[in-house]
Write a protein that holds these residues in place. Sequence first.
Motif, short mmCIF file in Angstrom:
data_model
loop_
_atom_site.label_atom_id
_atom_site.label_comp_id
_atom_site.label_asym_id
_atom_site.label_seq_id
_atom_site.Cartn_x
_atom_site.Cartn_y
_atom_site.Cartn_z
N GLY A 776 -48.33 12.92 48.07
CA GLY A 776 -47.93 13.19 49.24
C GLY A 776 -48.67 13.39 50.31
O GLY A 776 -48.47 13.72 51.42
N ARG A 785 -42.52 10.33 56.61
CA ARG A 785 -41.18 11.15 56.65
C ARG A 785 -39.91 10.47 57.13
O ARG A 785 -38.82 10.57 56.74
N GLU A 795 -37.44 14.36 47.05
CA GLU A 795 -37.01 16.63 47.11
C GLU A 795 -38.26 16.33 45.53
O GLU A 795 -38.83 17.63 46.13
N TYR A 798 -41.99 17.27 46.77
CA TYR A 798 -42.14 17.77 47.68
C TYR A 798 -42.11 19.04 46.70
O TYR A 798 -42.96 20.02 47.24
N LEU A 811 -46.25 20.17 55.02
CA LEU A 811 -45.44 20.63 53.98
C LEU A 811 -44.14 20.90 54.81
O LEU A 811 -42.77 20.44 53.72
N MET A 814 -42.21 18.29 56.27
CA MET A 814 -41.78 17.58 55.43
C MET A 814 -40.79 17.52 55.11
O MET A 814 -39.96 16.52 54.89
N VAL A 815 -40.55 18.62 54.06
CA VAL A 815 -39.05 19.30 53.96
C VAL A 815 -38.07 19.45 55.45
O VAL A 815 -37.20 18.79 55.15
N SER A 868 -35.35 22.00 47.84
CA SER A 868 -35.37 22.38 48.86
C SER A 868 -35.70 23.55 48.80
O SER A 868 -36.20 24.18 49.55
N CYS A 871 -38.52 25.27 47.24
CA CYS A 871 -39.71 24.49 48.61
C CYS A 871 -39.24 25.62 49.23
O CYS A 871 -40.88 26.10 49.58
#
Length: 887
Positions: A776, A785, A795, A798, A811, A814-815, A868, A871
């Motif tokens: 991470g 990224r 994913e 994540y 984060l 990132m997503v 996702s 997340c």
Amino acid sequence: MKRIAHCLAISLSPVLLAGFAFAAGAPISEPWPSPITWKPDPRAVDSGLYIKPRAEAKKATVAFTVTEPSGVARPNWPVRGGLPLFRGELSDPSKIRLLDAAGKELPVQACITAYWPEKTAKFLCIDFLDSFKPGEEKTYTLEYGSEVSNKAPAMKTAEAAGAVTVETGAATFEFKAGAAFLTVKTAKPAATFGPLAGQCLVAKKNDGADPAAHELVIDSIEKTECGAVQTTVHLLGHYGTQKTVRDKLYNNQPSLTKDAWRYPVSMWFRIPAGGTQAYLEFTYGYNADEYSEYVTSYGFSVPTGQAQGVLKFGGDGGASAEAPLGSRLNQWAHDHWTLNGKDGAELKIGKRVAGWAAVEGGGTRVLAAMRECFQNWPVAFRGDEGGALVVEIMGEKPGRALDLVWMETFTTNRDAQKLHDSHNMENGPALSRHYTNSVSWGRAPGLRKIHELLLDFGAPASRNANDTCTAFQKDLLPWPGKQRFKETCALGHIGVWGDERYKDVETYFSVLYDCLPLVHETNGLYGWVDWGDLPLLLPPKDGKFGNGLVGAEGWSNGERALAPYFWHYAAGAGRRFLDNGRAYVHHTIGLDVEHEGGDYLFGNYHRHDQVHWREQNPETSRQSGYRGWHAYHWLTGDPEIKRLALNTGIDADAYQKNMAIRPATRPAKVKMGVQMSSLHYLAYCCWVTSGDDRYARANHAVCKVTLEAARQDKMLYFTPCDVGDDGEPINYDLSGCKPGGAQVGYFYTYGGDDLLLEWASLTGDPAAVDAILALGKYHEDPKIRVSCSRVCSPEALYVGLALLDPKNPQLVEMVKARDPATPHITRGKFTTDGTYKSAEDWHKYGVWLYGKNAMSIVGANGLEFLHSILCYELMEAAGGKVSLPKE
């Protein structure tokens, strides 16, 4: 903990296991010790990353529905499918009880198709019978736990050396080894049918002239399931007496096909209680020479004793038709069938048969129906003059045989190679020419073709033949609801569809996953074509998709593209995705006519692996559909898929160079690398399916080496690693690895982060938790990224980060950088019911299927997006504000 044996659990034949030190799923006299030697990491436990075991259930319940999907009545019809259970609840699949909506108890039986680490049921596959009106939905409740009893008596069966007898109450099925392998006796009317026998015709030329006949011989018979509802019997045998004898292979490796049957056969008969039907899953193997042995026909015959009877069949639209005995019905193209008389004269023609035929006479009927008959052309049904019903599972038209892509001679000058077209493709040989080499030339071992059939020995008045065939096309399945999948985590930590913010993305993937049957339909693909090698397409024209490669047909990564069908289904998108996935599973295992060659007995998971990657790269499972194969078995209990998925799996000789974790291998040998992640996840799937801890013996070491590579900023690239019996990595060296981090390349694409997430969630391994956090850190760098393109999908990583640190502001970025999982996704508002008038009609929705990696990568992102969604939920629950990016 010792493995829990139960009479309802599916086991594997000892004959099948020959050649394997310990074949997956086989009974283990000395179970491998659990590799979990630590207490779950508190960080994993407190965050919810670790899936906590529950206490053994005393009396728990799960409600589910069953919906009749075909619009026909189903009297006393089988229901079979997997239900996800919470971790730790149930270890004994007999401790169940089924109630309908009125509280009436129904006979039920079950087997475990996937295991939690404690050997409790992760997926419990249940069987029961009930009657349904057209389109009817019914609700049921399954009770399970230590205080639940199921007193329904098992079906009456008898076993002897080389023989099994099954009594349903309406019929008796007598199996025995040899050439005459099944006799069926019915009570009303009193009649005897059989014995069944089989024949395979193989010609020396592709015109099918003067084929040699090879008799089907059954070597072993085993009762694998037996309960109050159904009994399953497994037959292993072969056509003919020839074996494959090739002494040396690539780099002088010993032949893995030597002494293997040239035309092996596997048959699973599932026989429901109280009736006259048998469900047959038939697998034909081809270990022959594709340049001199051309299959004209294979199948079996059922003597009816009705020499004065007639042949009946379903023509276009299901209309029943009749023909004299001696006639042959042949679906020889996706849109053309012919009925020929015994003299060869053409009696009728049509577009698509309904998929059934029967011999009737004297108040009796023997009916055979094939699932997806015209999609699996060429198929033929005959009623011979003696009254036998002959099912040619693969039945070519006169003057033609199965034509794999082949060439007359081999030369290093590819342009000078003389190739012949296979009659399914326009330009397929051009692609095969590109891959052909002196190693692959002349080799086709390891190929498989799977068909599903229904045999009914009931009287003509007992069931409408066309309704029976229509019903057989789609199984009755228990549906426990998408929240059940999410809450049990039986398919891992995922989100589900439902939030309106994601509705357009759900529809996007639904349209995309509709493509497989559509491409098959619009382009008229030959029934033996491998759906795992989905044609590389261009946008459509004149109702068909264009060919996007010089060779006309391209490839798709089955591991990436297949699995999302089942997760999409479980997330609530609809059962058609399970149906499409089922066909995809069978075809990824099936014959591949696009690539020449093949060295391995079971196809090394996928023939594409053997050919496309042979010359320069080590064999890996990256082009295989294994994750989808295992998930399909978990959801349906398909025994042949389990047999092939496990026994062509991580124990196959082909994989020992890169993943040697057999019991005799000490220390275990594991290769780390960007593409090796697929092998590591393959071992994980075998662990879940079999419950055998040996398949997990290397997972801790994989996590530790991944962690160390991340800490040293090293790129894992085909790094050998040994694993001691304590599970710790030894004898590896990262000093020569290039900098760049463990995640560089295809580490995520082929499941590196999936393994970390799943292993941490099931074991709480501190090494896995540390590896997730360390990887991470890379993604906090915007450059990393950006480098995560549609090909590299982190994913699952994540999700681990979102569970461990949901308030991390990086984060969110990132997503969002990956959302909506691929730049191709449009956010238009549209709906579809899965029906399309043409390829252009499908194309107007704007999804992306075109180009080299379209389906394998874009399709895979349907599963990634479910990660996702979770997340987003975790970050929002922690107080963060997350919004989808706008176009």
